[in-house]
Design an enzyme around this catalytic site. Structure first.
Site, PDB file in Angstrom:
ATOM      1  N   GLU A   1      41.140 -56.788 -50.051  1.00 43.66           N
ATOM      2  CA  GLU A   1      40.422 -56.681 -51.320  1.00 43.66           C
ATOM      3  C   GLU A   1      40.391 -55.235 -51.822  1.00 43.66           C
ATOM      4  OE1 GLU A   1      36.432 -58.388 -53.523  1.00 43.66           O
ATOM      5  OE2 GLU A   1      36.471 -58.335 -51.329  1.00 43.66           O
TER       6      GLU A   1
ATOM      7  N   HIS B   1      27.564 -65.398 -45.622  1.00 44.32           N
ATOM      8  CA  HIS B   1      28.588 -66.029 -46.452  1.00 44.32           C
ATOM      9  C   HIS B   1      28.151 -67.451 -46.807  1.00 44.32           C
ATOM     10  CE1 HIS B   1      32.233 -67.152 -48.235  1.00 44.32           C
ATOM     11  NE2 HIS B   1      33.100 -66.633 -47.388  1.00 44.32           N
TER      12      HIS B   1
ATOM     13  N   PHE C   1      39.781 -69.548 -47.777  1.00 48.62           N
ATOM     14  CA  PHE C   1      40.775 -70.121 -46.887  1.00 48.62           C
ATOM     15  C   PHE C   1      41.692 -71.030 -47.714  1.00 48.62           C
ATOM     16  CE2 PHE C   1      38.459 -70.062 -42.489  1.00 48.62           C
ATOM     17  CZ  PHE C   1      38.460 -68.686 -42.531  1.00 48.62           C
TER      18      PHE C   1
ATOM     19  N   LYS D   1      27.081 -60.494 -49.539  1.00 48.04           N
ATOM     20  CA  LYS D   1      27.193 -61.141 -48.220  1.00 48.04           C
ATOM     21  C   LYS D   1      26.629 -60.256 -47.118  1.00 48.04           C
ATOM     22  CE  LYS D   1      31.277 -63.939 -49.340  1.00 48.04           C
ATOM     23  NZ  LYS D   1      31.445 -63.447 -50.741  1.00 48.04           N
TER      24      LYS D   1
ATOM     25  N   HIS E   1      34.191 -59.954 -52.942  1.00 46.18           N
ATOM     26  CA  HIS E   1      34.104 -61.088 -52.011  1.00 46.18           C
ATOM     27  C   HIS E   1      33.570 -60.567 -50.685  1.00 46.18           C
ATOM     28  CE1 HIS E   1      34.902 -65.088 -50.595  1.00 46.18           C
ATOM     29  NE2 HIS E   1      35.675 -64.638 -49.624  1.00 46.18           N
TER      30      HIS E   1
ATOM     31  N   CYS F   1      35.674 -71.262 -50.146  1.00 44.39           N
ATOM     32  CA  CYS F   1      34.779 -70.149 -50.469  1.00 44.39           C
ATOM     33  C   CYS F   1      34.918 -69.636 -51.895  1.00 44.39           C
ATOM     34  CB  CYS F   1      34.990 -69.010 -49.483  1.00 44.39           C
ATOM     35  SG  CYS F   1      34.815 -69.545 -47.769  1.00 44.39           S
TER      36      CYS F   1
END
Length: 423
Positions: A322, A348, A407, A343, A311, A170
């Site tokens: 975050e 996403h 990830f 998002k 993000h 991502c």
């Protein structure tokens, strides 16, 4: 050499629109592109929603002479966005020498569609033929190479300069834009196509992300409310798909050809959490380092940043991590920052997510408008930043930090700013 790098064109194929203007309009309006999944049969699935691209036909956008035969769904989004970005920048194969142009794209590694494998297996069982696979041309294997879409983009320009396909999940398109930025800074290229594309809306992806507990399962009957970063009732992210591509150029070359300059890339930083495969560390580490590195690389201080494109996935852990990281990096300045997550509207876009965030940042700089975080209805007392809830905010945006985390713990940070002749 430390050349200045500017953005001269943008293209987008997203759940919010099949081109850059309509995608920006969707972001500015705070419109959700999430709906019922149409690419698979979701019978028996816990998750039946996604942010999907609608009614996009690559052959209606890109000339067949470019060579589109082997592009799968994600590559088609990327190539469509790349073609639009080149048109937007007024660039073609004659603009610079071939060796001075390159491509850097973030994308997941393509694989054979599992339904295709099931169909072939069923054919073999039904007919007893050991050569069931021979009904497919050997060249069909090319469609499952990550390089095909990247190579197609390079062919648009006859580009023979730096070429890279990056797969860091991502954060992939954040890394691709950052590496393109470095190539231009260091004089290895004059123009780079940079961004990302992805489409993890297959039944395997939906099933696996669902089993990991990463996807929300609570809004199948109300999909537009499903993606809710930083909201107290967030319960997981929503898969999206699409492609977003930027044209990056060395400043003096762009000036010499009279290019319209949209923004300037100022800084890039990367880091690794080295914590857990799927979770962000609660103390914000990793994210702190990538943000600090990007701001320092830009020659700025945290006080110079006006807006953070988060993000912001809509998972419990990521959004908390975050927020903690932003507070650590910005200190007392965190209270006056604007922070929002695209998002919430598009879902996403995985490998293309950071490119959409960069697109959002550049739009905010040029339009003086910060897109909102929609579906932010229930405050979470632990998340205490200004997330621009539900309605876009007029603002004088000069410098933006773009976050991307993935990830595996890979992180990227990018700083983009308003173009100024003298900096």
């Amino acid at each position: 050499m430390n050349a200045r790098v500017v953005v001269t064109g943008m293209g987008a194929v997203t759940p919010l629109g099949n081109d850059a203007p309509s995608t920006w309009q969707g972001l500015a309006e705070g419109r959700s592109g999430v709906g019922r999944l149409t690419s698979i049969d979701t019978t028996g699935f816990d998750v039946a929603i996604a942010g999907q691209v609608k009614d996009f036909r690559l052959s209606e956008v890109v000339p067949e002479s470019v060579g589109l035969r082997h592009l799968l769904r994600p590559g088609a989004f990327g190539v469509g966005a790349a073609w639009e970005a080149l048109q937007d920048a007024g660039v073609d194969r004659h603009t610079y020498d071939s060796a001075d142009m390159g491509v850097a794209m973030g994308a997941c590694v393509d694989r054979p569609d599992l339904q295709w494998l099931v169909d072939v297996g069923a054919l073999r069982d039904r007919t007893g033929r050991d050569d069931a696979f021979s009904t497919y041309a050997p060249s069909d294997a090319l469609a499952y190479s990550q390089n095909i879409a990247v190579a197609t983009m390079a062919r648009m320009l006859d580009a023979t300069g730096p070429v890279a396909g990056l797969s860091t999940a991502c954060s992939a398109s954040g890394h691709s834009i950052g590496e393109a930025f470095r190539s231009l800074q260091e004089g290895d290229a004059t123009l780079m196509l940079a961004g990302g594309y992805d489409s993890l809306t297959t039944w395997l992806d939906v099933l696996c992300f669902g089993l990991l507990g990463a996807l929300t399962k609570e809004y199948n009957d109300d999909p537009q409310r499903a993606s809710r970063p930083f909201d107290g009732d967030r319960s997981g992210f929503v898969l999206g798909e699409g492609g977003v591509v930027l044209v990056l150029e060395e400043l003096e070359a762009a000036r010499a050809r009279g290019a319209r300059i949209l923004a300037e890339i100022l800084g890039y930083g990367t880091s690794l959490n080295a914590w857990r495969i799927t979770d962000s560390p609660p103390d914000g580490s990793g994210a702190v380092e990538s943000m600090q590195a990007a701001i320092a690389d830009a020659g700025l201080a945290p006080a110079d940043i006006d807006y953070v494109v988060a993000h912001g996935t809509s998972t419990q852990g990521n959004d908390l991590s975050e927020t903690v990281a932003i507070r650590k990096v910005f200190g007392d300045d965190a209270d006056r920052l604007l922070v929002s997550s695209p998002k919430s509207m598009a879902g996403h876009l995985t490998a293309a997510a950071a490119a959409l965030s960069m697109f959002t940042a550049i739009g905010a700089i040029n339009h003086g408008l910060v897109p909102p975080t929609i579906n932010l209805d229930t405050p979470d007392r632990r998340l205490d930043l200004d997330f621009v809830p539900n309605t876009a905010r007029t603002a004088d945006v000069r410098h933006v930090l773009v976050n991307a985390f993935a990830f595996g713990g890979t992180n990227s940070g990018l700083v983009v700013g308003r173009y100024e002749e003298e900096r």
